[in-house]
Design a protein around this motif. Structure first.
Motif, short mmCIF file in Angstrom:
data_model
loop_
_atom_site.label_atom_id
_atom_site.label_comp_id
_atom_site.label_asym_id
_atom_site.label_seq_id
_atom_site.Cartn_x
_atom_site.Cartn_y
_atom_site.Cartn_z
N LYS A 66 0.85 -1.20 0.00
CA LYS A 66 0.00 0.00 0.00
C LYS A 66 0.88 1.24 0.00
O LYS A 66 1.97 1.23 0.56
N LEU A 67 0.33 2.30 -0.58
CA LEU A 67 1.02 3.59 -0.54
C LEU A 67 0.95 4.14 0.88
O LEU A 67 -0.11 4.20 1.48
N LYS A 68 2.11 4.54 1.40
CA LYS A 68 2.11 5.16 2.72
C LYS A 68 2.35 6.67 2.60
O LYS A 68 1.78 7.46 3.35
N GLY A 69 3.19 7.06 1.67
CA GLY A 69 3.46 8.48 1.44
C GLY A 69 4.36 8.63 0.24
O GLY A 69 4.78 7.63 -0.36
N PHE A 70 4.65 9.87 -0.12
CA PHE A 70 5.57 10.08 -1.24
C PHE A 70 6.22 11.45 -1.14
O PHE A 70 5.66 12.38 -0.59
N LEU A 71 7.45 11.50 -1.64
CA LEU A 71 8.15 12.78 -1.79
C LEU A 71 7.87 13.21 -3.23
O LEU A 71 8.25 12.51 -4.17
N PRO A 72 7.19 14.35 -3.44
CA PRO A 72 6.74 14.68 -4.80
C PRO A 72 7.86 15.00 -5.79
O PRO A 72 7.74 14.72 -6.97
N PHE B 193 7.09 15.23 2.57
CA PHE B 193 6.21 14.10 2.28
C PHE B 193 4.78 14.59 2.06
O PHE B 193 4.31 15.52 2.73
N LEU B 194 4.10 13.94 1.12
CA LEU B 194 2.65 14.05 1.02
C LEU B 194 2.09 12.63 1.16
O LEU B 194 2.86 11.66 1.12
#
Lengths: 154, 427
Positions: free
Chosen positions: B281-287, B294-295
């Motif tokens: 699962k997606l937990k977060g991301f650095l755009p 983080f978003l």
């Protein structure tokens, strides 16, 4: 003593800049390409050619990650330890390389064949984990793939 | 009309276009048009400003506006310099590599048009050490461009001169900062310089200098040839053009794609990167690279443009996202990022030189299960000390972004490390 060939290559670079000293990084890279690393003697020789003090040149040399001020092995393995490679299994690849070569990061094998260094992001994050050996990039690494690659350098 | 100007010639399964093939595909029309039709170079500056091109290196500053600060006219200092920043070293960023390896003539064409707009007579490409394939291909393309008369003396017989040199860096992340890059080109330690004076006025060797990212420069000739309306029409937001967006991490198809500026995060992640790998699962991301906040999932429908991502509390940065999945430890990820920044700090100013190693120590302790509850406040305090306005350049404020946002979105995960006295993700 710098060789005639090294001097000629350095002279060519000097013409690309307004100031002579600007070519000092290129000069150290030229010497490193010929000799594998940049010794204290080379620092003195290059500094003389650039009209710099050896200390001033050494402060530049030691700033950059890829000017080697100590001897390295015949092949320098640089394994990316930055974030995308870390997510994709850097630690396993590093451990596999260390076991296989019998050295830790920053060390050279006893036969002088390989030096293993960590390197920052190689800019190939969609094919992580990655490493370079000399000028060649290897991507999508697995332990099996590393074994095959190392055989080419045996 | 073309809709993917940056990548239309790129096919990584073959060699990049030679100069003949590049010209046959419409290449170097921008140079012909610039030198012959834009007799007043300032009109190119206005055109690029009106097109809404913003710097693709991460800061997103108006490109035309930046050029307009270069002193022009007979009394202005000479020579003027153009420098291409090809020192792509932001962890998680691999977009300029595609352009450098895939279509080197496009970069050269963009540089000639830009040099003409600011009347620069010497240009450098500052290339990172590790891009050896790009180095070979650029060297060949530069030689071809000299041969064809696009570089050198009196280009196309107009009296405009331009020399282009390739500088290969000896490697250090801070070289990507434009004033540090200029020091490095001058053969010095790559410490950033005080601003003002800005490089546009006093840059390389104290002369007016424009520094632009690879991707930015690759847009310029297309704007000249196809115009402002076309360029704005490529985009889905107020910023003009297309953007190279990338995704790395545990998705099905990591990669980099040229898409309209302002597509949503979800489109990039799901339609192009194929979504998360099965079971994750997606937990977060650095755009947009390592130095962006983080978003998380609630931000997936936001447009990837400078303003929208800025409003959400992060930065679009380089537009190359790094995905954190639920089976990867967020504390470990932030520790990895912070170790990078601590190592690459140039050591010039105190908040960065001392604050980053201290942050690494705190994060190491927490990750190993040896952290104390007050460490989270200490970490937050470090982020404030390293924040904007306290440092010489943007390295430390950028480094603080993933730390401060991880404390916001993944605080429970930090607290689990403290409570369980171990990393819950390590078996």
């Amino acid at each position: 003593m710098l060789t005639v060939e090294e001097r000629q290559e350095i002279e060519k670079e000097i013409h690309h800049y307004e100031h002579k000293q600007a070519a000092c990084i290129e000069a150290m890279k030229i010497v490193q390409r010929h000799r594998g690393w940049v010794s204290d003697e080379s620092i003195r020789d290059i500094a003389a050619m650039m009209d710099m003090s050896p200390t001033a040149l050494d402060s530049v040399a030691t700033f950059y990650n890829l000017i080697f001020r100590k001897p390295v092995g015949k092949h320098v393995i640089m394994i990316c330890d930055s974030v995308s490679c870390w997510i994709m299994g850097y630690e396993n690849m590093r451990d596999h390389l260390c076991r296989k070569l019998g050295i830790q990061l920053g060390e050279t094998t006893a036969d002088g064949r390989f030096t293993l260094l960590p390197i920052v992001c190689l800019g190939t994050c969609d094919h992580a984990p990655a490493m370079m050996i000399g000028d060649t990039l290897y991507r999508d690494l697995t332990p099996e793939k590393i074994d095959t690659i190392l055989k080419q350098y045996a | 009309m073309i809709d993917r100007p940056l990548t239309k010639n790129i096919d990584l399964s073959r060699e990049p276009f030679s100069i003949k093939e590049y010209e046959a595909a419409g290449g170097y029309q921008g140079v012909h048009k610039a030198l012959k039709e834009f007799t007043d170079p300032k009109s190119i500056v206005d055109l690029v400003k009106n097109a809404g091109l913003k710097g693709r290196g991460g800061a997103g500053f108006s490109t035309g506006l930046k050029w307009s600060f270069v002193p022009m006219g007979p009394d202005a200092p000479r020579p003027r310099y153009l420098v291409c920043n090809g020192d792509e070293m932001e962890p998680g960023t691999f977009k300029d590599r595609l352009l450098l390896e895939g279509d080197p003539h496009s970069l050269i064409e963009g540089m000639i048009c830009t040099a003409y707009a600011i009347q620069a007579e010497v240009a450098y490409i500052f290339l990172r050490w590790g891009y050896t394939l790009a180095e070979q291909r650029l060297s060949k393309a530069i030689a071809e461009a000299y041969q064809a008369g696009y570089l050198g003396k009196s280009i196309l017989g107009t009296g405009f001169n331009l020399d282009l040199h390739l500088h290969i860096s000896a490697g250090r992340y801070i070289c990507g900062e434009e004033t540090a890059l200029l020091n490095s080109l001058e053969g010095k330690r790559a410490n950033p310089r005080t601003k003002p004076p800005f490089p546009q006025v006093s840059g390389l060797f104290g002369k007016p200098t424009i520094v632009q990212n690879v991707e930015t420069l690759c847009n310029v000739h297309h704007i000249l040839v196809h115009g402002v309306d076309w360029y704005k029409g490529l985009s889905r937001c107020e910023d003009g053009g297309t953007k190279l967006y990338g995704v790395s991490g545990k998705v099905k198809k990591p990669g980099v794609w040229e898409l309209p500026m302002g597509v949503t995060v979800r489109e990039i992640l799901e339609d192009h990167a194929g979504g998360m790998r099965d079971g994750l699962k997606l937990k977060g991301f650095l755009p947009g690279g390592a130095s962006t906040d983080f978003l998380v999932e609630e931000h997936l429908d936001l447009k990837m443009d400078y303003a929208t991502i800025g409003k959400a509390g992060s930065r679009m940065g380089t537009g190359t996202m790094i995905i954190l999945d639920d089976q990867t430890c967020p504390v470990g990820m932030v520790l990895n990022l912070t170790r990078f920044f601590a190592q690459e700090s140039c050591g010039w100013c105190t908040p960065c030189r001392d604050g980053l190693p201290w942050s690494v120590k705190l994060l190491e302790a927490i990750e190993k299960g040896e952290g104390k509850p007050e460490d989270l406040d200490r970490l937050a305090a470090q982020c404030r000390f390293m924040g904007p306005g306290n440092t010489f350049c943007a390295l430390a404020p950028g480094a603080a972004e993933p730390i401060q946002s991880s404390l916001k979105y993944f605080k429970e995960d930090f607290e689990r490390h403290l409570a369980e006295k171990r990393c819950p993700w390590r078996s």
